[in-house]
Design an enzyme around this catalytic site. Structure first.
Site, PDB file in Angstrom:
ATOM      1  N   ASP A  54      -4.309   1.675  13.154  1.00 58.44           N
ATOM      2  CA  ASP A  54      -4.339   0.830  11.951  1.00 58.44           C
ATOM      3  C   ASP A  54      -2.959   0.241  11.635  1.00 58.44           C
ATOM      4  OD1 ASP A  54      -5.489  -0.382   9.749  1.00 58.44           O
ATOM      5  OD2 ASP A  54      -6.506   1.436   9.074  1.00 58.44           O
ATOM      6  N   CYS A  77      -6.946  -2.156  14.325  1.00 62.99           N
ATOM      7  CA  CYS A  77      -7.404  -2.383  12.961  1.00 62.99           C
ATOM      8  C   CYS A  77      -6.193  -2.803  12.144  1.00 62.99           C
ATOM      9  CB  CYS A  77      -7.992  -1.080  12.425  1.00 62.99           C
ATOM     10  SG  CYS A  77      -8.509  -1.147  10.704  1.00 62.99           S
ATOM     11  N   ARG A  88       0.838  -1.205   0.000  1.00 59.95           N
ATOM     12  CA  ARG A  88       0.000   0.000   0.000  1.00 59.95           C
ATOM     13  C   ARG A  88       0.876   1.260   0.000  1.00 59.95           C
ATOM     14  NH1 ARG A  88      -4.576   2.600   3.989  1.00 59.95           N
ATOM     15  NH2 ARG A  88      -6.066   3.092   2.371  1.00 59.95           N
ATOM     16  N   ASP A 128     -12.600  -4.859   6.637  1.00 55.60           N
ATOM     17  CA  ASP A 128     -12.842  -3.737   5.735  1.00 55.60           C
ATOM     18  C   ASP A 128     -14.057  -4.002   4.863  1.00 55.60           C
ATOM     19  OD1 ASP A 128     -11.004  -1.917   6.510  1.00 55.60           O
ATOM     20  OD2 ASP A 128      -9.529  -2.367   4.955  1.00 55.60           O
ATOM     21  N   ASN A 178      -1.448  -1.523   7.950  1.00 57.43           N
ATOM     22  CA  ASN A 178      -1.950  -1.933   6.633  1.00 57.43           C
ATOM     23  C   ASN A 178      -0.963  -2.625   5.700  1.00 57.43           C
ATOM     24  OD1 ASN A 178      -4.734  -1.281   6.663  1.00 57.43           O
ATOM     25  ND2 ASN A 178      -4.182   0.876   6.722  1.00 57.43           N
TER      26      ASN A 178
HETATM   27  C1  GLA Z   1      -7.646   0.560   6.464  1.00 58.03           C
HETATM   28  C2  GLA Z   1      -8.791   0.440   7.456  1.00 58.03           C
HETATM   29  C3  GLA Z   1      -9.966   1.246   6.973  1.00 58.03           C
HETATM   30  C4  GLA Z   1      -9.540   2.695   6.805  1.00 58.03           C
HETATM   31  C5  GLA Z   1      -8.373   2.771   5.860  1.00 58.03           C
HETATM   32  C6  GLA Z   1      -7.826   4.161   5.798  1.00 58.03           C
HETATM   33  O1  GLA Z   1      -7.923  -0.090   5.282  1.00 58.03           O
HETATM   34  O2  GLA Z   1      -9.138  -0.884   7.654  1.00 58.03           O
HETATM   35  O3  GLA Z   1     -11.039   1.153   7.875  1.00 58.03           O
HETATM   36  O4  GLA Z   1      -9.221   3.222   8.062  1.00 58.03           O
HETATM   37  O5  GLA Z   1      -7.320   1.911   6.251  1.00 58.03           O
HETATM   38  O6  GLA Z   1      -6.757   4.257   4.954  1.00 58.03           O
END
Ligand code: GLA
Length: 727
Positions: A477, A525, A442, A547, A479
């Site tokens: 978060d 998250c 990402r 998500d 990711n």
């Molecule tokens: C992730 C989280 C989402 C959101 C995005 C923002 O994918 O799971 O809920 O917060 O990041 O970039």
């Protein structure tokens, strides 16, 4: 007393309300005798007999029938004849990888000791838990292993971990150190686990144990969307309400392994712990290493009661803080409302609207910092973007405060964008191997939390925002997963420590934050549920479950998650229709009914709702406010399985059984097949219940015996019932 030691037969009998776990010392080895329905207190030695099945496996001197390869062992070693998967493997200073652990002593203490630096279940009062510590020793290598067994008698939980101590004067390497290992004398089990991916987490896999190994693991540097760090074993015929069920859950957020292997004598060994494909640890003389904790449970009454055991312990003795026992604020998250395109005006409009529709907290998701208009920059630069928010966070806070709405904010603190001031200043702070290309996920790198200075930077930059006192909620978060794993500050022979050191760094950072800001509700998250594990729950009592916010998809995701994680840990929001991920068009009430089984909120732009939908938000937010606490602390019953059927149904019964909230969703229409009734569980049969929306009265016996009709004919329609005891 949960721990009963009999010196005469060298037997440890560990009892909870419903199960017994038995161990015995024979020939100085610690044997596993039994785990199952509760037994009376007596000498159970007859449960082990030397079968003498050598079958090509070497035996030890003067131990004719005592063949390690055929003996149920409590913490099996490698190198002296047990050819099965070991719990521990050590590389000695001479290069040999043998360890031979013998019983040395034991101790029983009340309460539960902490696991230094690691998340773990805790005892609130010393009399609610009892801990047995068994010390094993290898007299040649001078390695000591302490096995910890903590029993929560009333909750039917056994927590295990191991501490490895180097009493020699040289360093050794730990190649493998499991948190728990259990030997079963049979292999007729089904294994249940989760599998999935981003936006499709925690599907359920159930398969009979076959000869060979069933292994479920992650090497991603995170517990992951793909598998989840737990395993359930059941008797082949077990279902929701009957049969033997055994659970193993790891309290850890990084790479893990969970395995069941059936061997030549048709017995099975289950292990769970750190993933030794990437883990290693140099243990210097005089040092000790503590494994993460494994939480074990057993129920003779099927999956539902095993889940209830885990929900109970995780909700009340793993989660912590102000929000542990209470319903969470009804929040609205800006992500699916605005994505990156918002400014002060837009957020203020949303805030004003929130007030009229019963929302208690507005979360500004990704996009408020640096110059982040897309996901390819600014992670690491936790400074307000004045283009979007000219008056800073304060501008929004000052608008929301008189409206009585709290403010929440999103961070992704473990990451750095290549296009960021932080990366330009500290290119060596991300996880990388010098002279190799750095992979992006990402458009971002991971910060190396195995370096204390990196953890300090993250703490300072997050705390700088939180210190203002304006923030009541944080979404934390994460990711991407790890690649090119190294820490150039560690010597070559310690590079296999990096992922575990990363998690030790993360855990200590989180501990610092949650203790400094005890009034903030933290939500974890990872692209939704990529790190939905018991480790994170110790710091953050709820997780953005996926998500994928589509109600129909969430039925499956939340069902799979509920195998071990409590409803209060599953963040669940009503999102827009058509859904942004799947395009499904779903009635508002169905989206609400599904979100009601978690920590509740909305993920939509309230300013674009019709008046009818605004009224629905107000009405449904009110229902959550009224029943949220009972949902959070209630017992969850899975009544229909959306993974296998054309519908889903469940009920949640409050602790005192006064209230029952039941839901049903029709996920697929099959003509003339869907007209059915749902039998509830967990109610008092002789009590009368009034259903809130219809006013009709039912006896508990009727609701559980005959059930409640669910006469739906259209796809994605749903029914919600709230039954309350008639005074
Ligand atoms: C992730 C989280 C989402 C959101 C995005 C923002 O994918 O799971 O809920 O917060 O990041 O970039």
């Amino acid at each position: 007393m949960s721990v009963i030691y009999s010196g005469e037969c060298a037997q440890f009998q560990l009892n909870t309300k419903s199960f017994t776990y038995l161990m015995q010392v024979r020939n100085d080895y610690l044997l596993h005798l039994y785990w199952g329905e509760k037994l009376d207190e007596r000498d159970h030695s007859y449960m082990f007999w030397e079968q003498g099945r050598a079958a090509f496996s070497p035996r030890q001197e003067n131990c004719e029938g005592f063949i390690l390869d055929d003996i149920p062992l409590e913490y099996p070693c490698w190198g002296r004849g047990d050819m099965r998967t070991p719990a521990i493997e050590i590389i000695n200073p001479d290069g040999s990888n043998i360890i031979d652990l013998h019983y040395e002593s034991h101790d029983v203490i009340s309460g539960k000791p902490e696991l230094k630096g690691l998340p773990a279940v805790y005892a609130e009062k010393s009399d609610e838990a009892e801990t047995l510590i068994i010390t094993l020793k290898d007299s040649v290598s001078k390695i000591t292993v302490k096995l910890y067994y903590t029993l929560f008698e009333a909750l039917d939980i056994l927590c295990r971990h191991a501490e490895i101590i180097n009493d020699s004067d040289k360093s050794v390497f730990i190649n493998r150190a499991m948190s728990a290992s259990v030997d079963f004398d049979r292999k007729d089990f089904d294994i249940i686990s989760n599998y999935g991916t981003h936006c499709r987490e925690r599907n359920i896999e159930r398969s009979p144990l076959k000869y060979g190994r069933f292994n479920m693991s992650s090497r991603r540097g995170a517990s992951s969307h793909v598998h989840n760090p737990f395993l359930i074993m059941t008797s082949p015929s077990a279902n929701e309400t009957s049969g033997d069920t055994y659970g193993f859950v790891l309290v850890y957020s990084g790479s893990f392994t969970a395995e069941v292997a059936a061997n030549q004598f048709s017995s099975a060994r289950t292990i769970i712990g750190l993933n030794s494909e990437e883990f290693g640890w140099k243990l210097h003389s005089g040092e000790s290493f503590t494994t993460p904790e494994a939480v074990l449970s057993y129920s003779p009454c099927g999956l539902e009661s095993l889940s209830a055991n885990y929900h109970g312990i995780f909700r009340t003795r793993l989660c912590r803080g102000k929000y542990r026992d209470t319903r969470r604020p009804v929040l609205l998250n800006s992500w699916e409302a605005c994505y990156f395109s918002f400014d002060e005006e837009r957020l203020k409009k949303i805030g004003t609207c929130c007030k009229d529709i019963g929302i208690e907290l507005l979360v500004i998701d990704d996009g408020w910092f640096g110059v982040r208009d897309t996901d390819n920059c600014s992670l690491g630069d936790w400074v307000v973007d004045r283009r979007k928010l000219p008056n800073g966070i304060e501008g929004i806070y000052n608008h929301l405060k008189p409206l009585g709405i709290d403010l929440g904010i999103w961070f992704e603190p473990e990451m750095v964008s290549p296009n960021s001031d932080l990366y330009r200043a500290h290119p060596d702070w991300c996880i990388h191997i010098p002279n190799r290309p750095r992979s992006q996920g990402r458009h971002q790198f991971m910060l190396n939390l195995s370096k204390p200075e990196v953890c300090d930077y993250i703490y300072e930059s997050v705390a700088a925002i939180l210190k203002s006192g304006m923030i009541k909620y944080v979404k934390w978060d994460y990711n991407r997963n790890m690649t090119e794993i190294a820490n150039e500050k560690l010597p070559a022979d310690q590079q296999r420590e990096v992922t575990h050191r990363y998690y030790l760094g993360l855990y200590s950072l989180l501990e610092r934050l949650v203790t400094t800001f005890p009034d903030i509700l933290f939500e974890s998250c990872s692209g939704g549920g990529g790190r939905f594990d018991a480790g994170m729950l110790y710091y953050m009592p709820q997780v953005w479950t996926s998500d994928n916010s589509d109600a129909i998809e969430r039925l499956k995701i939340q069902y799979g998650t509920s195998l071990v994680y409590p409803l209060s840990s599953m963040s669940a929001h009503v999102s827009a229709s058509p859904n942004h991920q799947t395009g499904h068009v779903t009635p508002f009430d169905t989206r609400f009914t599904v979100a009601l089984t978690g920590s509740f909120g909305y993920e939509l732009d309230p300013t674009s709702l019709s008046d009818e939908d605004k009224a629905s938000v107000l009405r449904t937010a009110g229902i959550y406010k009224e029943y949220g606490e009972r949902i959070c602390n209630g017992t969850y019953h899975r009544l229909r399985n959306p993974h296998e059927e054309n519908c889903s149904a469940w009920c949640i019964v409050s602790e005192n059984k006064d209230t029952c909230i039941a839901g049903y969703v029709l996920t697929k229409v099959r003509m003339y097949e869907n007209n059915e009734r749902i039998r509830l569980r967990g109610l008092k049969k002789d009590w009368i219940y009034i259903e809130r929306f219809s006013g009709r009265e039912y006896s508990g016996a009727e609701l559980c015996g005959y059930g409640i009709p669910a006469p739906l004919t259209l796809e994605y329609q749903s029914l919600l019932w709230i039954f309350e005891r008639k005074e």
